[in-house]
Design a protein around this motif. Structure first.
Motif, PDB file in Angstrom:
ATOM      1  N   LEU A  16       0.825  -1.208   0.000  1.00  0.00           N
ATOM      2  CA  LEU A  16       0.000   0.000   0.000  1.00  0.00           C
ATOM      3  C   LEU A  16       0.862   1.262   0.000  1.00  0.00           C
ATOM      4  N   LEU A  17       1.946   1.249   0.778  1.00  0.00           N
ATOM      5  CA  LEU A  17       2.861   2.390   0.786  1.00  0.00           C
ATOM      6  C   LEU A  17       3.510   2.570  -0.580  1.00  0.00           C
ATOM      7  N   TRP A  18       3.854   1.462  -1.208  1.00  0.00           N
ATOM      8  CA  TRP A  18       4.452   1.493  -2.551  1.00  0.00           C
ATOM      9  C   TRP A  18       3.479   2.099  -3.551  1.00  0.00           C
ATOM     10  N   LEU A  19       2.214   1.698  -3.489  1.00  0.00           N
ATOM     11  CA  LEU A  19       1.206   2.247  -4.391  1.00  0.00           C
ATOM     12  C   LEU A  19       1.016   3.734  -4.154  1.00  0.00           C
ATOM     13  N   LEU A  20       1.156   4.155  -2.906  1.00  0.00           N
ATOM     14  CA  LEU A  20       1.059   5.585  -2.595  1.00  0.00           C
ATOM     15  C   LEU A  20       2.201   6.351  -3.252  1.00  0.00           C
ATOM     16  N   VAL A  21       3.401   5.810  -3.176  1.00  0.00           N
ATOM     17  CA  VAL A  21       4.553   6.442  -3.824  1.00  0.00           C
ATOM     18  C   VAL A  21       4.332   6.527  -5.329  1.00  0.00           C
ATOM     19  N   ILE A  22       3.818   5.443  -5.923  1.00  0.00           N
ATOM     20  CA  ILE A  22       3.555   5.431  -7.367  1.00  0.00           C
ATOM     21  C   ILE A  22       2.493   6.469  -7.720  1.00  0.00           C
ATOM     22  N   ALA A  23       1.457   6.593  -6.875  1.00  0.00           N
ATOM     23  CA  ALA A  23       0.400   7.585  -7.127  1.00  0.00           C
ATOM     24  C   ALA A  23       0.971   9.000  -7.125  1.00  0.00           C
ATOM     25  N   ILE A  24       1.869   9.269  -6.186  1.00  0.00           N
ATOM     26  CA  ILE A  24       2.517  10.591  -6.135  1.00  0.00           C
ATOM     27  C   ILE A  24       3.360  10.811  -7.391  1.00  0.00           C
ATOM     28  N   ALA A  25       4.083   9.750  -7.806  1.00  0.00           N
ATOM     29  CA  ALA A  25       4.902   9.842  -9.014  1.00  0.00           C
ATOM     30  C   ALA A  25       4.026  10.073 -10.246  1.00  0.00           C
ATOM     31  N   PHE A  26       2.829   9.472 -10.244  1.00  0.00           N
ATOM     32  CA  PHE A  26       1.919   9.642 -11.385  1.00  0.00           C
ATOM     33  C   PHE A  26       1.377  11.067 -11.445  1.00  0.00           C
ATOM     34  N   ILE A  27       1.104  11.654 -10.288  1.00  0.00           N
ATOM     35  CA  ILE A  27       0.679  13.056 -10.259  1.00  0.00           C
ATOM     36  C   ILE A  27       1.788  13.937 -10.824  1.00  0.00           C
ATOM     37  N   GLY A  28       3.038  13.603 -10.449  1.00  0.00           N
ATOM     38  CA  GLY A  28       4.177  14.317 -11.016  1.00  0.00           C
ATOM     39  C   GLY A  28       4.258  14.141 -12.516  1.00  0.00           C
ATOM     40  N   PHE A  29       3.832  12.962 -12.999  1.00  0.00           N
ATOM     41  CA  PHE A  29       3.842  12.697 -14.440  1.00  0.00           C
ATOM     42  C   PHE A  29       2.898  13.642 -15.177  1.00  0.00           C
ATOM     43  N   ILE A  30       1.749  13.919 -14.593  1.00  0.00           N
ATOM     44  CA  ILE A  30       0.785  14.839 -15.216  1.00  0.00           C
ATOM     45  C   ILE A  30       1.412  16.233 -15.345  1.00  0.00           C
ATOM     46  N   CYS A  31       2.086  16.666 -14.278  1.00  0.00           N
ATOM     47  CA  CYS A  31       2.772  17.966 -14.331  1.00  0.00           C
ATOM     48  C   CYS A  31       3.907  17.940 -15.351  1.00  0.00           C
ATOM     49  N   PHE A  32       4.584  16.812 -15.426  1.00  0.00           N
ATOM     50  CA  PHE A  32       5.697  16.627 -16.356  1.00  0.00           C
ATOM     51  C   PHE A  32       5.244  16.798 -17.806  1.00  0.00           C
ATOM     52  N   THR A  33       4.120  16.182 -18.160  1.00  0.00           N
ATOM     53  CA  THR A  33       3.614  16.277 -19.532  1.00  0.00           C
ATOM     54  C   THR A  33       3.176  17.699 -19.867  1.00  0.00           C
ATOM     55  N   GLN A  34       2.675  18.419 -18.865  1.00  0.00           N
ATOM     56  CA  GLN A  34       2.283  19.807 -19.099  1.00  0.00           C
ATOM     57  C   GLN A  34       3.501  20.672 -19.400  1.00  0.00           C
ATOM     58  N   PHE A  35       4.607  20.366 -18.747  1.00  0.00           N
ATOM     59  CA  PHE A  35       5.841  21.131 -18.934  1.00  0.00           C
ATOM     60  C   PHE A  35       6.389  20.980 -20.352  1.00  0.00           C
ATOM     61  N   PHE A  36       6.158  19.803 -20.965  1.00  0.00           N
ATOM     62  CA  PHE A  36       6.702  19.514 -22.295  1.00  0.00           C
ATOM     63  C   PHE A  36       5.641  19.633 -23.401  1.00  0.00           C
ATOM     64  N   ARG A  37       4.606  20.400 -23.169  1.00  0.00           N
ATOM     65  CA  ARG A  37       3.508  20.484 -24.138  1.00  0.00           C
ATOM     66  C   ARG A  37       3.940  21.061 -25.479  1.00  0.00           C
ATOM     67  N   GLY A  38       4.994  21.847 -25.504  1.00  0.00           N
ATOM     68  CA  GLY A  38       5.387  22.516 -26.732  1.00  0.00           C
ATOM     69  C   GLY A  38       6.162  21.659 -27.707  1.00  0.00           C
ATOM     70  N   ILE A  39       6.592  20.471 -27.295  1.00  0.00           N
ATOM     71  CA  ILE A  39       7.418  19.638 -28.182  1.00  0.00           C
ATOM     72  C   ILE A  39       6.532  18.731 -29.026  1.00  0.00           C
ATOM     73  N   SER A  40       7.140  18.020 -29.989  1.00  0.00           N
ATOM     74  CA  SER A  40       6.382  17.154 -30.891  1.00  0.00           C
ATOM     75  C   SER A  40       5.792  15.965 -30.132  1.00  0.00           C
ATOM     76  N   ALA A  41       4.767  15.349 -30.738  1.00  0.00           N
ATOM     77  CA  ALA A  41       4.074  14.233 -30.084  1.00  0.00           C
ATOM     78  C   ALA A  41       5.011  13.051 -29.843  1.00  0.00           C
ATOM     79  N   THR A  42       5.870  12.750 -30.835  1.00  0.00           N
ATOM     80  CA  THR A  42       6.778  11.609 -30.670  1.00  0.00           C
ATOM     81  C   THR A  42       7.827  11.882 -29.591  1.00  0.00           C
ATOM     82  N   ALA A  43       8.328  13.113 -29.548  1.00  0.00           N
ATOM     83  CA  ALA A  43       9.298  13.469 -28.511  1.00  0.00           C
ATOM     84  C   ALA A  43       8.651  13.400 -27.127  1.00  0.00           C
ATOM     85  N   LEU A  44       7.387  13.860 -27.033  1.00  0.00           N
ATOM     86  CA  LEU A  44       6.669  13.794 -25.762  1.00  0.00           C
ATOM     87  C   LEU A  44       6.477  12.345 -25.325  1.00  0.00           C
ATOM     88  N   MET A  45       6.183  11.469 -26.286  1.00  0.00           N
ATOM     89  CA  MET A  45       6.014  10.057 -25.965  1.00  0.00           C
ATOM     90  C   MET A  45       7.303   9.472 -25.411  1.00  0.00           C
TER      91      MET A  45
END
Length: 301
Positions: A16-45
């Motif tokens: 459960l603690l591990w899943l919590l860490v992953i959930a926090i990392a996933f929230i960071g992933f959403i912010c991460f994708t927003q930061f790179f919105r200006g690049i091409s789709a393949t580069a973002l992938m």
């Protein structure tokens, strides 16, 4: 909490603690994708895959290993390197099983969900098609540099990240005697992990071959005592797909030819693949047994 407390905690607590860490990392992933919105789709992938494997898979696995044991590399089976022949036979299993995976994928696609689950089937199929199209765009390149980058991200990095997560952490936690899997070969833990490994990909029509592949990785880990063996198998499988797709792009082949190899007119290849995989899997078991015996003899001397 201190390491000593967590190391004695129930595996479900760690999970459960591990899943919590992953959930926090996933929230960071959403912010991460927003930061790179200006690049091409393949580069973002590509950047998204790098983030996923390092921040969502590898780092949380290392955190859990540190929580679980005073020797985290030992708990993750990182510090055991089998003999070279074990890696060679593991690679043979991977190569021999690829047409079999195509055949099982074909059989999987023949399975239809009951009418009550038809909306779910349509949703799953739509998601799979979108995922396949996105991956095809990423892999369709004639640039050698991008080919090497794809091999690093999709094969090597993904192999390390997913094996750390599934075979290293999840199978490691489920192997605990508190889950009833403390036997020499924890079949329940291996197949439960393989099931979740396949399910997390959200691809119903590839569920059976991916689950079987996950089981191969799980047994390879248990037999060899080293996570590097399933990492090799996973990375090699992905690398072959990346390279074959690159060759198909260069030769202007239909990518479906690769996916259908071992079915239809080449069904005999799928059947041969089944027999060869069984033989190679037996050799893997034998090679890991011999390797373990040799290591014990060396230590004894």
């Amino acid at each position: 909490m201190k390491h000593g407390r967590l190391s004695q905690a129930h595996p479900m607590t760690i999970l459960l603690l591990w899943l919590l860490v992953i959930a926090i990392a996933f929230i960071g992933f959403i912010c991460f994708t927003q930061f790179f919105r200006g690049i091409s789709a393949t580069a973002l992938m590509r950047w998204s895959l790098v983030y996923q494997n390092i921040v969502i898979f590898i780092l949380p696995a290392l955190v859990v290993a540190h929580w679980r044991s005073a020797q985290p590399t030992h708990w993750l089976r990182l510090n055991t390197i089998p003999q070279g022949r074990v890696f060679g036979v593991a690679a043979l299993v991977t190569i021999c099983s690829m047409p079999l995976n195509n055949l099982l994928g074909y059989i999987n696609r023949l399975i239809k969900l009951p009418p009550s689950l038809h909306p779910l089937e349509e949703l799953t199929q739509s998601m799979e098609e979108s995922s396949a199209q996105a991956l095809q765009v990423l892999l369709d390149t004639s640039d050698v540099g991008l080919l090497l980058l794809n091999i690093f991200i999709i094969a090597i990095l993904a192999g390390i990240g997913e094996e750390f997560t599934f075979r290293g952490v999840l199978q490691g936690l489920l192997t605990s005697d508190k889950f009833g899997s403390s036997r020499a070969i924890p079949h329940m833990a291996i197949w439960a992990t393989a099931f979740l490994f396949s399910a997390i990909h959200m691809q119903f029509y590839g569920f059976i071959p991916r689950m079987l592949m996950g089981a191969f990785f799980g047994y390879a880990l248990v037999w060899s005592g080293s996570i590097w063996v399933p990492i090799l198998m996973h990375s090699l499988n992905n690398a072959i797909v990346v390279v074959l797709t690159y060759i198909a792009h260069q030769k202007h082949w239909d990518p479906q030819v690769l996916d259908n190899f071992g079915t239809g007119d080449t069904l005999w290849v799928g059947v041969c693949s089944l027999l060869l995989t069984i033989g190679a899997f037996y050799l893997l078991r034998r090679s890991t047994t011999i390797s373990s015996a040799s290591s014990r003899t060396s230590i004894g001397n």
